[in-house]
Each structure stands twice: as structure tokens, then as C-alpha cells.
Design a protein around this motif. Structure first.
Motif, short mmCIF file in Angstrom:
data_model
loop_
_atom_site.label_atom_id
_atom_site.label_comp_id
_atom_site.label_asym_id
_atom_site.label_seq_id
_atom_site.Cartn_x
_atom_site.Cartn_y
_atom_site.Cartn_z
N SER A 180 30.08 20.25 -15.69
CA SER A 180 31.38 20.16 -16.34
C SER A 180 31.29 20.69 -17.77
N GLN A 181 32.43 21.12 -18.29
CA GLN A 181 32.45 21.62 -19.67
C GLN A 181 32.10 20.49 -20.64
N ARG A 182 32.53 19.28 -20.30
CA ARG A 182 32.24 18.12 -21.14
C ARG A 182 30.73 17.88 -21.21
N GLN A 183 30.06 18.02 -20.07
CA GLN A 183 28.61 17.83 -20.04
C GLN A 183 27.90 18.93 -20.83
N ALA A 184 28.41 20.16 -20.72
CA ALA A 184 27.82 21.27 -21.49
C ALA A 184 27.91 21.00 -22.98
N ILE A 185 29.04 20.45 -23.42
CA ILE A 185 29.24 20.14 -24.84
C ILE A 185 28.25 19.06 -25.30
N LYS A 186 28.01 18.07 -24.43
CA LYS A 186 27.05 17.01 -24.77
C LYS A 186 25.65 17.58 -24.96
N TYR A 187 25.27 18.51 -24.09
CA TYR A 187 23.96 19.15 -24.22
C TYR A 187 23.87 19.94 -25.52
N VAL A 188 24.94 20.65 -25.86
CA VAL A 188 24.96 21.43 -27.10
C VAL A 188 24.85 20.49 -28.30
N ASN A 189 25.58 19.38 -28.25
CA ASN A 189 25.53 18.40 -29.34
C ASN A 189 24.13 17.82 -29.53
N ALA A 190 23.43 17.65 -28.40
CA ALA A 190 22.10 17.03 -28.44
C ALA A 190 21.09 17.87 -29.22
N GLU A 191 21.41 19.13 -29.49
CA GLU A 191 20.51 19.98 -30.28
C GLU A 191 20.49 19.56 -31.75
N LYS A 192 21.40 18.66 -32.14
CA LYS A 192 21.44 18.19 -33.53
C LYS A 192 20.59 16.92 -33.72
N LEU A 193 19.91 16.50 -32.65
CA LEU A 193 19.07 15.30 -32.75
C LEU A 193 17.82 15.58 -33.59
N ILE A 194 17.31 14.55 -34.25
CA ILE A 194 16.01 14.68 -34.92
C ILE A 194 14.93 14.78 -33.84
N PRO A 195 13.74 15.32 -34.15
CA PRO A 195 12.71 15.52 -33.12
C PRO A 195 12.36 14.28 -32.31
N GLU A 196 12.31 13.12 -32.99
CA GLU A 196 11.92 11.90 -32.29
C GLU A 196 12.93 11.54 -31.19
N LEU A 197 14.22 11.64 -31.49
CA LEU A 197 15.25 11.33 -30.50
C LEU A 197 15.34 12.44 -29.44
N SER A 198 15.08 13.66 -29.86
CA SER A 198 15.07 14.79 -28.92
C SER A 198 13.99 14.59 -27.86
N ASP A 199 12.80 14.14 -28.31
CA ASP A 199 11.70 13.86 -27.38
C ASP A 199 12.06 12.73 -26.42
N LEU A 200 12.74 11.71 -26.95
CA LEU A 200 13.16 10.59 -26.10
C LEU A 200 14.12 11.06 -25.00
N LEU A 201 15.01 11.96 -25.35
CA LEU A 201 15.95 12.50 -24.36
C LEU A 201 15.19 13.27 -23.28
N ASN A 202 14.23 14.09 -23.69
CA ASN A 202 13.43 14.87 -22.73
C ASN A 202 12.66 13.96 -21.77
N GLN A 203 12.27 12.77 -22.27
CA GLN A 203 11.49 11.83 -21.46
C GLN A 203 12.37 10.80 -20.75
#
Length: 225
Positions: A180-203
Motif C-alpha cells: 500500500s502507498q501508506r506502507q511505502a510512506i512508513k518505510y520512507v519515514n523509517a529512514e529518519k531513525l537513528i542507527p540504534e532504532l534502525s537496527d531494532l527495526l531490521n531485527q
């Protein structure tokens, strides 16, 4: 252990079709696929852009193709300066076929590997978009890989937006990845996470929903989280 069964083109589990029937089957396949073609493996070349995708378990895939046949055709683009074809989708399948003994290869693919031939006139940007979309369709991607796909698609579509070819980047990303376009936007927004939270999302330590919410916080607030 039972002997392996090798099925050739024009052959079924109950026996070999007659020559006429086999030719008719090939013609039906060709007609039902846009620009379908059997191409010898020597005329197919890997695609440098596929290096972003893992090429593991090739030996197991080779064994599967020998026993069960090739379940998905390769997708290729003709090279404008030679009679070679560059892979868009099917890099692992291509390497798996190349791993076979020559005798087995010739038994399974006497006229070449079945391929869908894409238009040679597409731009480099559109070729990479096609490659990402095709790989996404046939692979089980992790959230980290999906994030890379969306990040790269965003870069490619930003270039297309600058040239006036598209207007809505998230809409195009959603269409290519069948989300969905809404899900795509959430993924794009997630690129603004700090590295620690970004790693948590990946895991899978936090959900995409939470990641999108956290991305709206400043760096200090994210660090406190």
C-alpha cells in the motif's frame, strides 16, 4: 534411494509427449509470454546490479531444477552492441544452471534456457526499477532488504520526478513492490531513525508502525527511547 527423475522439454511425469505435441507446447508457451525465447547459456550474462541480492544456496537450487524443472523463466534484456542478453531477473537460476554438468544441461535445455526478453530501449533507471521489482516478486525478502529496495527505488524515482516522468514517488514505490502507498510512506519515514532504532527495526525489535512514529521525533528523543 530412488533414482532422480529428469524431465525434458516436452516430457511429463507419465512419459514423453510426441514430437508434434512437444512443438505445439513450446509454441503455446511462446505465444503466452511476451517475446519468449530459448537462449543458450553462453549468450546470457550476469547483471552487475544483482550483486545487491544474495546468491546463496545455488547448489541446492541447481539440484531442485534438475529434479523439478525450471519453475520460473529468466527475464533478460538484449545487449545493443552484441548478441548477448543481460539478466534482469533470474541471477540465481542462471548460476544454478551453469553449475550443472554439461550433459545434464543439454538434456534439460536442448534449445537453451527459457527467457522473457524485455525491450532493449529502456533506460538504465527503468532497467534497475524493473530488476528490483522482479527480484522482490520471486524472493522472500527480509525487512532490511525491503528497506534497501525502497531506499533505492526512492532515489531512482526522484530522478524520474526531476525529469517530469512521475509526480508521486510513494505511489510508484507501492506499485512496484505490491504494497500500500501508506506502507511505502512508513518505510520512507523509517529512514529518519537513528542507527540504534534502525537496527531494532531490521531485527524486528520494533514494528514498522512504531518506527514511522519514532522517526518524527528529534534525535535526542529517539536516543531516550
Amino acid at each position: 534411494m530412488a533414482a532422480k527423475k529428469i524431465f525434458k522439454p516436452g516430457q511429463t511425469s507419465s512419459g514423453i509427449l510426441d514430437t508434434k505435441g512437444g512443438d505445439k507446447l513450446k509454441q503455446m508457451q511462446a505465444n503466452s509470454n511476451y517475446n519468449f525465447k530459448f537462449i543458450p547459456k553462453e549468450k546470457i550474462t550476469p547483471n552487475e546490479k544483482n550483486k545487491n541480492y544474495s546468491q546463496d544456496n545455488i547448489e541446492a537450487l541447481s539440484e531442485s531444477i534438475i529434479v523439478n524443472g525450471l519453475r520460473h523463466n529468466l527475464s533478460v534484456i538484449p545487449d545493443a552492441t552484441s548478441d548477448l542478453y543481460r539478466i534482469v531477473s533470474g541471477e540465481r537460476r542462471y548460476h544454478a544452471i551453469n553449475m550443472m554438468e554439461e550433459k545434464t544441461y543439454k538434456e534439460l535445455f536442448p534449445t537453451g534456457i527459457p527467457c522473457k526478453v524485455e525491450k532493449s530501449s529502456i533506460s538504465e533507471i527503468d532497467e534497475e526499477i524493473m530488476l528490483i521489482s522482479a527480484n522482490h516478486d520471486i524472493r522472500e525478502t527480509s525487512i532490511e532488504e525491503k528497506r534497501w529496495e525502497i531506499r533505492r527505488l526512492k532515489e531512482l524515482y526522484e530522478a524520474k520526478k526531476l525529469s517530469g516522468e512521475i509526480t508521486n514517488i510513494s505511489k510508484e514505490i507501492a506499485k512496484q513492490l505490491n504494497i500500500s502507498q501508506r506502507q511505502a510512506i512508513k518505510y520512507v519515514n523509517a529512514e529518519k531513525l537513528i542507527p540504534e532504532l534502525s537496527d531494532l527495526l531490521n531485527q524486528n525489535g520494533i514494528s514498522l508502525e512504531d518506527a514511522s512514529k519514532f522517526s518524527r521525533l528529534d534525535e535526542w528523543a529517539q536516543l531516550k527511547l
